[in-house]
Design a protein around this motif. Structure first.
Motif: not given
Length: 211
Positions: A63-69, A71-77, A79-92
């Motif tokens: 859901e964080a990927l659909y947030g405003p530019p 927005t921090i997006y953290i997921y686990s793979l 058992g390992k955590y990965m850090f991302n930023f949402a880069a575009q406007e909400r819902d893109n």
């Protein structure tokens, strides 16, 4: 500059390149850690067969990927955590994975968190998260520069050369597997899988000093 101004109006690939050399900081309970981003990967959302939002997939997980530019997006793979930023406007739902960081502040704390030192400290997406002590999703869905995680947007270290290459460990299905959407500072030893002979000394691939 606000995060919205930094992220808005540009392609996700362009933003991923511009994040190289930006200082990111995290105020943990044990102290401040920071470093310069040296490797990123861009993910182009619904049309990118390697992306979490491919074909419009949407769930609590991404859901964080659909947030405003910004927005921090953290997921686990596994058992390992990965850090991302949402880069575009909400819902893109396009995002940028931070793959590696050159440590600046809090090196001793990072070493204690990882039980490692040297280039192995932060030369991978799960490694830097472990070194920084971010081992949960508390920052997920939160805006950058509004809490414990900050990104310097007014200045940066300037890479001498930026390499574009295929992303690492992505899905082999679809058409985007080998897209050159991984960006890194050439010659920097904290970039994942850098061979000893490729390290650029003494400046690690930077054209300007720490600032």
């Amino acid at each position: 500059m606000t995060p919205r101004a930094f992220f808005n109006g540009r392609s996700t690939a362009a933003i991923a390149r511009d994040l190289l050399g930006r200082k990111m900081s995290y105020k943990s309970k044990r102290g401040i850690v920071s470093g310069y981003i040296v490797e990123t990967e861009a993910y182009l959302g619904e049309r990118d067969s390697t992306a979490h939002a491919f074909n419009g997939r949407r769930s609590a997980f991404n859901e964080a990927l659909y947030g405003p530019p910004g927005t921090i997006y953290i997921y686990s793979l596994r058992g390992k955590y990965m850090f991302n930023f949402a880069a575009q406007e909400r819902d893109n739902p396009q995002g940028i994975l931070i793959r590696a960081i050159e440590p600046y502040e809090g090196k001793e704390l990072m070493a204690a968190n990882r039980s490692k030192n040297g280039f192995e400290l932060t030369n991978g997406p799960a490694k830097f998260m472990e070194a920084w002590g971010i081992q949960d999703k508390k920052l997920n869905l939160t805006p950058v520069n509004k809490g414990a995680l900050t990104l310097e947007l007014e200045s940066r270290r300037v890479p001498k050369k930026i390499i574009s290459a295929p992303r690492i460990g992505v899905s082999k299905r679809g058409t985007a597997t080998y897209a050159p959407l991984r960006f890194y500072v050439a010659g920097n030893p904290f970039v994942s899988n850098t061979k000893k002979g490729k390290i650029e000394l003494p400046d690690y691939g930077w054209s300007n000093k720490v600032g």
